[in-house]
Design an enzyme around this catalytic site. Structure first.
Site, PDB file in Angstrom:
ATOM      1  N   CYS A 136      -0.658  -3.529  15.499  1.00 41.28           N
ATOM      2  CA  CYS A 136      -0.482  -3.162  14.173  1.00 41.28           C
ATOM      3  C   CYS A 136      -0.868  -4.322  13.083  1.00 41.28           C
ATOM      4  O   CYS A 136      -0.666  -5.371  13.148  1.00 41.28           O
ATOM      5  CB  CYS A 136       1.092  -2.844  13.784  1.00 41.28           C
ATOM      6  N   CYS A 150       5.595  -7.117   7.492  1.00 40.49           N
ATOM      7  CA  CYS A 150       6.603  -6.739   8.717  1.00 40.49           C
ATOM      8  C   CYS A 150       6.833  -7.877   9.503  1.00 40.49           C
ATOM      9  O   CYS A 150       5.815  -8.548   9.938  1.00 40.49           O
ATOM     10  CB  CYS A 150       5.874  -5.533   9.217  1.00 40.49           C
ATOM     11  N   CYS A 169       4.460  -5.525  16.061  1.00 43.89           N
ATOM     12  CA  CYS A 169       3.695  -4.627  17.104  1.00 43.89           C
ATOM     13  C   CYS A 169       2.439  -5.254  17.364  1.00 43.89           C
ATOM     14  O   CYS A 169       1.674  -5.497  16.485  1.00 43.89           O
ATOM     15  CB  CYS A 169       3.800  -3.061  16.786  1.00 43.89           C
ATOM     16  N   GLU A 219       0.963  -1.179  -0.042  1.00 46.63           N
ATOM     17  CA  GLU A 219       0.130  -0.061   0.048  1.00 46.63           C
ATOM     18  C   GLU A 219       0.934   1.231  -0.077  1.00 46.63           C
ATOM     19  O   GLU A 219       1.893   1.131   0.918  1.00 46.63           O
ATOM     20  CB  GLU A 219      -0.889  -0.124   1.143  1.00 46.63           C
ATOM     21  N   CYS A 267       4.079   3.600  11.670  1.00 43.31           N
ATOM     22  CA  CYS A 267       3.862   2.803  10.358  1.00 43.31           C
ATOM     23  C   CYS A 267       3.203   1.416  10.580  1.00 43.31           C
ATOM     24  O   CYS A 267       2.869   0.760  11.770  1.00 43.31           O
ATOM     25  CB  CYS A 267       5.476   2.205  10.262  1.00 43.31           C
ATOM     26  N   CYS A 302       3.027   8.513   1.419  1.00 43.98           N
ATOM     27  CA  CYS A 302       3.337   7.518   2.478  1.00 43.98           C
ATOM     28  C   CYS A 302       3.864   6.285   1.785  1.00 43.98           C
ATOM     29  O   CYS A 302       2.973   5.368   1.131  1.00 43.98           O
ATOM     30  CB  CYS A 302       2.234   7.279   3.489  1.00 43.98           C
TER      31      CYS A 302
END
Ligand code: SF4
Length: 391
Positions: A160, A153, A157, A96, A376, A146
């Site tokens: 997220c 990832c 976290c 994205e 992020c 962005c």
């Protein structure tokens, strides 16, 4: 499936382009022509490069060399003009990338430091005079893109959505720059005439794809024409890389995703804190060589009843005391699979007040599409977007 980095021009710097053209028996100035076509004209096909003689274009095609501009596979438009792109690469993976008209570099929160708009207004007028067709209501002088640095990832976290994907792979430098080129082309804007801000705050942890991220930043400055002071990179706290980053000749501004005021809480919501704890992280921030009029930005996602108490704000103020920094507060927007809730507005305001009273510049993000950049990986769940087939 081919490795895109082996055959794409996008991602090659001037030295690499020079080696390529000379290796094909062409004069060195062809490297500049290729660079212009790829990074400034943002062409998609070799056949469109009218500055190159046709035999050379054939030669490139024969060698299976292509431009490598990624494809916009889908776009979603929010009511406030934010556009979320799904951008696809040669191997079928996608990320994205988000365009925020009248964004502010992902740093201002309450509008108080987003610029006075006068310069941007002049740019808009100039652009109009130059015959560029901006879409209604857009102010390209303050727009922000962005970008993602990895597919998924690995940092995990707990608040997220991207973390739930795991990491699939790193993006190449060309794929990172390619997101910017694809969006600039789609939005019909062109730096440096249009002042575009960039934030490396999309999917992935840029400092876990460090070399490609650094090369991309360099290409964006040297080839695409975006000033480094207009770029910000956000890290979850990969401490050794913060030290490395401070030594880079070309480097965006630094943002750190803090999200908790003490090790116990931070390790709970950001497991990487067990490897690089707050003492290591804040030391790295204190040692970071800031340039003139530069500060470190700390992003703090507020999770209802978890890290949003006034006492937590007091702890943050103590932690950051004496650091040239500012804090961006972001109230979480919950999503499926995320076990946290959004704090009430009063609680967010109280948190901000404690920090401000302690002398820390602190901003709350406005509830717009750009909230998706709060930290992020937030982008997948926080923006309310209406699917639209066309802009
Ligand atoms: S918040 Fe950023 S670093 Fe953390 S898991 Fe999500 S994408 Fe990765």
């Amino acid at each position: 499936m081919k490795d895109p980095s082996q055959v794409a021009l996008l991602g090659l710097d001037h030295t690499e382009l020079t080696l390529l053209v000379k290796g094909l028996g062409e004069p060195g100035y062809r490297a500049k022509q290729l660079g212009d076509a790829v990074y400034r004209q943002r062409l998609e096909l070799l056949d469109e490069i009218s500055t190159l003689p046709q035999p050379f274009r054939f030669k490139l095609a024969e060698k299976d060399i292509r431009i490598g501009l990624p494809k916009i596979e889908n776009r979603f438009v929010s009511q406030d003009g934010t556009v979320r792109y799904l951008i696809g690469f040669a191997d079928g993976q996608s990320v994205e990338t988000v365009w925020m008209p009248e964004g502010d570099g992902g740093e201002a929160g309450d509008g108080s430091e987003a610029g006075d708009g006068s310069e941007a207004g002049t740019e808009e007028l100039l652009a109009e005079q130059n015959g560029r067709g901006y879409r209604q209501g857009q102010n390209p002088g303050r727009s922000t893109i962005c970008i993602s640095s990895q597919v998924g990832c690995a940092v995990d976290c707990q608040f997220c959505l991207t973390a739930l994907l795991g990491v699939k792979r790193n993006l190449t430098a060309g794929e990172i720059v390619g997101q910017v080129c694809a969006v600039l082309k789609d939005q019909n804007v062109s730096p440096p005439e249009d002042r575009i801000n960039l934030v490396f705050m999309g999917m992935g942890e840029p400092f876990l794809n460090y070399d490609n991220f650094i090369k991309a930043a360099r290409l964006l400055v040297e080839e695409v024409g975006i000033a480094e002071r207009r770029m910000t990179v956000s890290t979850a706290g990969i401490v050794p890389r913060i030290h490395d980053f401070g030594k880079e000749k070309i480097r965006p501004k630094l943002a750190i995703s803090l999200n908790a005021p003490n090790d116990e809480l931070r390790a709970r919501i950001m497991p990487l804190n067990k490897k690089w704890n707050l003492e290591m992280l804040i030391s790295a921030a204190r040692e970071y060589p800031l340039r003139t009029r530069e500060w470190v930005t700390f992003e703090y996602v507020l999770l209802g009843g978890v890290n949003d108490a006034p006492e937590n704000a007091k702890e943050v103020a103590d932690l950051l005391r004496g650091l040239r920094c500012k804090v961006n507060l972001i109230a979480l927007n919950p999503g499926p699979g995320i076990d946290f809730t959004t704090p009430e507005a009063e609680r967010v305001a109280a948190f901000q007040n404690v920090l401000r009273d302690a002398g820390t510049a602190t901003f709350v993000r406005r509830p717009r599409g750009r909230d998706i950049y709060a930290a992020c990986g937030q982008l997948k769940r926080t923006v309310e977007i209406a699917t639209s087939p066309a802009l």
